[in-house]
Enzyme design. Structure first.
Site, short mmCIF file in Angstrom:
data_model
loop_
_atom_site.label_atom_id
_atom_site.label_comp_id
_atom_site.label_asym_id
_atom_site.label_seq_id
_atom_site.Cartn_x
_atom_site.Cartn_y
_atom_site.Cartn_z
N PRO A 42 -0.67 4.10 11.85
CA PRO A 42 -0.15 4.84 10.70
C PRO A 42 -1.06 4.78 9.47
O PRO A 42 -0.96 5.59 8.54
CB PRO A 42 1.19 4.16 10.41
CG PRO A 42 1.11 2.81 11.03
CD PRO A 42 0.20 2.97 12.22
N ASP A 46 -5.80 -1.86 8.55
CA ASP A 46 -7.08 -1.28 8.95
C ASP A 46 -6.87 0.14 9.50
O ASP A 46 -5.75 0.50 9.85
CB ASP A 46 -7.74 -2.19 10.00
CG ASP A 46 -8.08 -3.55 9.39
OD1 ASP A 46 -8.14 -3.64 8.16
OD2 ASP A 46 -8.26 -4.51 10.16
N ASP A 75 -2.98 -0.88 -0.45
CA ASP A 75 -2.93 -2.12 0.35
C ASP A 75 -2.57 -1.73 1.77
O ASP A 75 -1.47 -1.98 2.26
CB ASP A 75 -1.88 -3.07 -0.24
CG ASP A 75 -1.90 -4.43 0.45
OD1 ASP A 75 -2.83 -4.68 1.24
OD2 ASP A 75 -0.97 -5.21 0.21
N GLY A 96 2.38 7.08 2.87
CA GLY A 96 1.71 7.18 1.57
C GLY A 96 1.04 8.52 1.36
O GLY A 96 1.03 9.07 0.25
N1 SAM Z 1 -3.77 -7.00 3.50
C1 SAM Z 1 -3.56 -6.43 4.71
C2 SAM Z 1 -4.77 -6.34 5.59
O1 SAM Z 1 -5.79 -5.77 5.23
O2 SAM Z 1 -4.69 -6.91 6.66
C3 SAM Z 1 -2.70 -5.24 4.59
C4 SAM Z 1 -1.33 -5.76 4.38
S1 SAM Z 1 -0.03 -4.71 4.16
C5 SAM Z 1 1.15 -5.61 5.09
C6 SAM Z 1 -0.35 -3.21 5.04
C7 SAM Z 1 0.89 -2.33 5.04
O3 SAM Z 1 0.53 -0.96 5.05
C8 SAM Z 1 1.81 -2.55 6.25
O4 SAM Z 1 3.04 -3.08 5.82
C9 SAM Z 1 1.97 -1.16 6.86
O5 SAM Z 1 3.27 -0.90 7.36
C10 SAM Z 1 1.62 -0.28 5.65
N2 SAM Z 1 1.18 1.09 6.03
C11 SAM Z 1 0.42 1.44 7.07
N3 SAM Z 1 0.24 2.77 7.08
C12 SAM Z 1 0.90 3.26 6.00
C13 SAM Z 1 1.08 4.57 5.47
N4 SAM Z 1 0.54 5.63 6.08
N5 SAM Z 1 1.82 4.71 4.34
C14 SAM Z 1 2.37 3.63 3.73
N6 SAM Z 1 2.25 2.37 4.20
C15 SAM Z 1 1.51 2.19 5.32
#
Ligand code: SAM
Length: 282
Positions: free
Chosen positions: A170, A166, A163, A146
């Site tokens: 990544p 934590d 979204d 992102g």
């Molecule tokens: N609601 C959730 C929580 O707080 O536990 C978050 C859910 S959502 C599944 C989080 C998503 O962010 C994951 O699918 C993860 O792969 C994605 N993610 C993590 N780092 C990211 C990044 N740098 N860029 C885009 N997506 C990312």
């Protein structure tokens, strides 16, 4: 620290540690998936109490039973506060739950940037009721980090929703000041950025840090709360930042029908913070 997964008879017990000595457990009646993607460990189990549960790196991300608490509170306060959200960017959210809520509005485009294609694929298979929105013609899906996306893109958005997981692995960049400075330059006039900010009990230092840099970057910066029964502490925090929009001035647009948690009263109440949090974030 004791093991994350142990067995009680035929049932696997999944433990999520919130501190070294406390946390949640779930008894899985079925283990549907366990694999390591390029970015994280993905587990999906089926339970009697919460239905299907997605874990990333051992932490609950969403459950069949309580997903609406989180996804509705992540998406609707910002969407309803904008008079006409036409272009929406969603960063993270691979399970599809936030996108499902975004698409309730008459948008022109919803761009979702998720780093891990495997999260999308496995959620499409095991949480089809969350992911079906992706076949909507307004959706553009990008598999990318992102933060890298926003640095390279010249597109502008009405609402940007974060979204993220934590601030470990990544996701770490998605919680840093530089990222929000970049996001601001991709907001159309009157634009809003909202996202999840962690547990007010366990992640207070991170909330404090965000509060400080939000106040320096944006004219309006707010935190709000909502219950998420399966997240650590049971109460979750979210942020709302904008240079123009004050969410307490009331909704600009209609609330979509069919919601299970969010409504006008919840919107107002959610921005009322308990005494300890007001003091910490002042
Ligand atoms: N609601 C959730 C929580 O707080 O536990 C978050 C859910 S959502 C599944 C989080 C998503 O962010 C994951 O699918 C993860 O792969 C994605 N993610 C993590 N780092 C990211 C990044 N740098 N860029 C885009 N997506 C990312």
């Amino acid at each position: 620290m004791s093991k994350r997964i142990s067995f009680k008879g035929k049932l696997a017990e999944f433990r999520e540690f919130h501190t070294p000595s406390s946390g949640f457990f779930f008894l899985a009646k079925q283990r549907l998936l366990s694999e390591k993607s390029l970015f994280q460990q993905i587990d999906i189990i089926d339970t009697d109490s919460f239905g299907r549960i997605l874990f990333l790196d051992g932490l609950v991300q969403t459950t069949e039973k309580d997903e609406f608490f989180y996804h509705e509170m992540l998406v609707h306060p910002a969407m309803v506060s904008h008079a006409k959200p036409e272009a929406v960017l969603l960063i993270g959210g691979g399970d599809g739950g936030a996108l499902k809520e975004v698409l309730r509005y008459p948008l022109k485009s919803a761009t979702m940037v998720e780093i891990d294609a495997r999260v999308i694929d496995v959620c499409e298979k095991y949480f089809p009721w969350l992911s079906s929105a992706r076949s909507d013609k307004r959706v553009e899906l990008k598999i990318a980090d992102g933060s890298a996306f926003i640095q390279e893109s010249d597109r502008m958005f009405d609402v940007i929703l974060i979204d993220s997981s934590d601030p470990v692995g990544p996701s770490t960049v998605l919680h840093q000041r530089e990222f929000f400075e970049q996001l601001k330059s991709h907001l159309k006039p009157g634009g809003i950025v909202a996202g999840q900010a962690g547990s007010p009990l366990y992640h207070l230092a991170s909330l404090r840090e965000k509060s400080l840099f939000f106040q320096e970057i944006f004219k309006f910066s707010f935190f709000y709360l909502g219950p998420v029964p399966t997240y650590p502490g049971g109460t979750w925090s979210f942020f709302f930042v904008s240079d123009k929009i004050n969410p307490l001035e009331g909704s600009k647009g209609d609330i979509p029908s069919g919601l299970h948690y969010y409504n006008v009263e919840i919107h107002q109440a959610a921005f009322s913070l308990p005494a300890f949090l007001k003091k910490e974030l002042a």
